[in-house]
Design a protein around this motif. Structure first.
Motif, PDB file in Angstrom:
ATOM      1  N   SER A  12       0.853  -1.194   0.000  1.00  0.00           N
ATOM      2  CA  SER A  12       0.000   0.000   0.000  1.00  0.00           C
ATOM      3  C   SER A  12       0.882   1.233   0.000  1.00  0.00           C
ATOM      4  CB  SER A  12      -0.893   0.007   1.239  1.00  0.00           C
ATOM      5  OG  SER A  12      -1.811  -1.057   1.202  1.00  0.00           O
ATOM      6  N   VAL A  13       0.615   2.143  -0.923  1.00  0.00           N
ATOM      7  CA  VAL A  13       1.386   3.385  -1.014  1.00  0.00           C
ATOM      8  C   VAL A  13       0.435   4.547  -1.224  1.00  0.00           C
ATOM      9  CG1 VAL A  13       3.429   2.207  -1.943  1.00  0.00           C
ATOM     10  CG2 VAL A  13       1.748   3.221  -3.518  1.00  0.00           C
ATOM     11  N   GLN A  14       0.939   5.738  -0.948  1.00  0.00           N
ATOM     12  CA  GLN A  14       0.180   6.945  -1.223  1.00  0.00           C
ATOM     13  C   GLN A  14       0.464   7.398  -2.651  1.00  0.00           C
ATOM     14  OE1 GLN A  14      -2.031   6.991   1.740  1.00  0.00           O
ATOM     15  NE2 GLN A  14      -1.907   9.103   1.017  1.00  0.00           N
ATOM     16  N   GLU A  15      -0.521   7.997  -3.255  1.00  0.00           N
ATOM     17  CA  GLU A  15      -0.360   8.515  -4.612  1.00  0.00           C
ATOM     18  C   GLU A  15       0.871   9.418  -4.679  1.00  0.00           C
ATOM     19  OE1 GLU A  15      -3.770  10.627  -5.967  1.00  0.00           O
ATOM     20  OE2 GLU A  15      -2.961  10.974  -7.972  1.00  0.00           O
ATOM     21  N   LYS A  37       0.558  -6.986 -15.300  1.00  0.00           N
ATOM     22  CA  LYS A  37      -0.382  -6.282 -14.433  1.00  0.00           C
ATOM     23  C   LYS A  37      -1.759  -6.864 -14.673  1.00  0.00           C
ATOM     24  CE  LYS A  37      -2.441  -1.664 -13.816  1.00  0.00           C
ATOM     25  NZ  LYS A  37      -2.464  -0.265 -14.324  1.00  0.00           N
ATOM     26  N   GLN A  38      -2.448  -7.243 -13.594  1.00  0.00           N
ATOM     27  CA  GLN A  38      -3.773  -7.808 -13.742  1.00  0.00           C
ATOM     28  C   GLN A  38      -4.753  -7.042 -12.867  1.00  0.00           C
ATOM     29  OE1 GLN A  38      -4.421 -11.914 -12.470  1.00  0.00           O
ATOM     30  NE2 GLN A  38      -5.994 -12.200 -14.037  1.00  0.00           N
ATOM     31  N   SER A  85      -3.224   0.683  -9.224  1.00  0.00           N
ATOM     32  CA  SER A  85      -3.703  -0.349  -8.305  1.00  0.00           C
ATOM     33  C   SER A  85      -4.099  -1.594  -9.098  1.00  0.00           C
ATOM     34  CB  SER A  85      -4.899   0.157  -7.494  1.00  0.00           C
ATOM     35  OG  SER A  85      -4.521   1.249  -6.672  1.00  0.00           O
ATOM     36  N   ALA A  86      -3.502  -2.718  -8.750  1.00  0.00           N
ATOM     37  CA  ALA A  86      -3.738  -3.981  -9.456  1.00  0.00           C
ATOM     38  C   ALA A  86      -2.869  -5.049  -8.801  1.00  0.00           C
ATOM     39  CB  ALA A  86      -3.377  -3.852 -10.933  1.00  0.00           C
ATOM     40  N   VAL A  87      -2.957  -6.244  -9.331  1.00  0.00           N
ATOM     41  CA  VAL A  87      -2.039  -7.306  -8.925  1.00  0.00           C
ATOM     42  C   VAL A  87      -0.940  -7.408  -9.978  1.00  0.00           C
ATOM     43  CG1 VAL A  87      -1.752  -9.753  -8.385  1.00  0.00           C
ATOM     44  CG2 VAL A  87      -3.857  -8.561  -7.727  1.00  0.00           C
ATOM     45  N   TYR A  88       0.285  -7.426  -9.525  1.00  0.00           N
ATOM     46  CA  TYR A  88       1.434  -7.512 -10.423  1.00  0.00           C
ATOM     47  C   TYR A  88       2.098  -8.879 -10.257  1.00  0.00           C
ATOM     48  CZ  TYR A  88       0.869  -2.524 -11.166  1.00  0.00           C
ATOM     49  OH  TYR A  88       0.351  -1.287 -11.504  1.00  0.00           O
ATOM     50  N   THR A 106       1.684  -9.635  -6.387  1.00  0.00           N
ATOM     51  CA  THR A 106       1.687  -8.563  -5.394  1.00  0.00           C
ATOM     52  C   THR A 106       0.488  -7.669  -5.651  1.00  0.00           C
ATOM     53  OG1 THR A 106       4.106  -8.513  -5.195  1.00  0.00           O
ATOM     54  CG2 THR A 106       2.904  -6.519  -4.536  1.00  0.00           C
ATOM     55  N   MET A 107      -0.339  -7.527  -4.631  1.00  0.00           N
ATOM     56  CA  MET A 107      -1.479  -6.620  -4.764  1.00  0.00           C
ATOM     57  C   MET A 107      -1.020  -5.228  -4.376  1.00  0.00           C
ATOM     58  SD  MET A 107      -5.252  -6.718  -3.061  1.00  0.00           S
ATOM     59  CE  MET A 107      -5.719  -8.164  -3.969  1.00  0.00           C
TER      60      MET A 107
END
Lengths: 112, 117
Positions: A12-15, A37-38, A85-88, A106-107
């Motif tokens: 989780s990161v900030q924009e 990226k999914q 934002s996605a799963v990589y 990784t979500m």
């Protein structure tokens, strides 16, 4: 066979912040490393890839680095945006093979 | 370029029936196609690899008599889930590669969500 480990499982990161996802592989013969990226319910999409004769590759806000000696490669996303934002998934494939071995994913969640 | 389509996008069927999923490469000739299965919040699990005109290579633990794969042409591969059961409910995704132009790069179809009641 090849084994690919991926970390972290969630991030989780900030924009505007940077995000880094790391993968390690076991087969020293692997020579092609794509990143996918999914988004939820959609197909995996290739976002960047790197071959073993290159140490780094960059495409706008996305970069991938490869350390063959340590057998690890990383995805770097700078100036993250909510749409990142996605799963990589990272993956690796040994020379002469056709099948990719994927990491567990990784979500990434980018908060506005 | 490198567009892969998949049909149907979702299917609901009764237990015991068979379901066929098609995977097509629209703008390139796919020498190899791959079939994956993905459970919620999990990674892609390779089920089998198919080359045009030859028998598919199945991954360990995947029943070839249950998941029939046919790669009849350079643009079409089909996966048939025979006698489907609720535990076969999953997201099935195909991918295709061209060992020439794209090398090892795989391009994915949009996936088929299967629900077996």
């Amino acid at each position: 066979g090849e084994n690919v480990e991926q970390h972290p499982s969630t991030l989780s990161v900030q924009e505007g912040d940077s995000a880094v996802i790391k993968c390690t592989y076991s087969d020293s013969a692997s020579n092609y490393f794509p990143w996918y990226k999914q988004e939820l319910g959609k197909r995996p999409q290739l976002i960047i890839d790197i071959r073993s004769n290159v140490g780094e590759k960059k495409d706008q806000r996305i970069a991938v680095t490869l350390n063959k000696t340590a057998k690890h490669f990383s995805l770097h996303i700078t100036e993250t945006q909510p749409e990142d934002s996605a799963v990589y998934f990272c993956a690796a494939i040994p020379l002469g093979y056709s099948t990719l071995t994927f990491g567990k994913g990784t979500m990434l969640l980018v908060s506005p | 370029g490198a567009v892969v389509s998949q049909h149907p996008s979702w299917v609901i069927c009764k237990s015991g029936t068979s379901v066929k999923i098609e995977c097509r490469s629209l703008d390139f000739q796919a020498t190899t196609m791959f079939w994956y299965r993905q459970f919620p919040k999990q990674s892609l699990m390779l089920m089998a690899t198919s080359n045009e005109g030859s028998k598919a290579t199945y991954e360990q633990g995947v029943e070839k008599d249950k998941f029939l794969i046919n790669h009849a042409s350079l643009t079409l591969s089909t996966l048939t889930v025979t006698s489907a059961h609720p535990e076969d409910s999953s997201f099935y995704i195909c991918s295709a590669s061209d060992s020439g132009v794209f090398g090892e790069t795989q391009y994915f179809g949009p996936g088929t969500r299967l629900l077996v009641l």
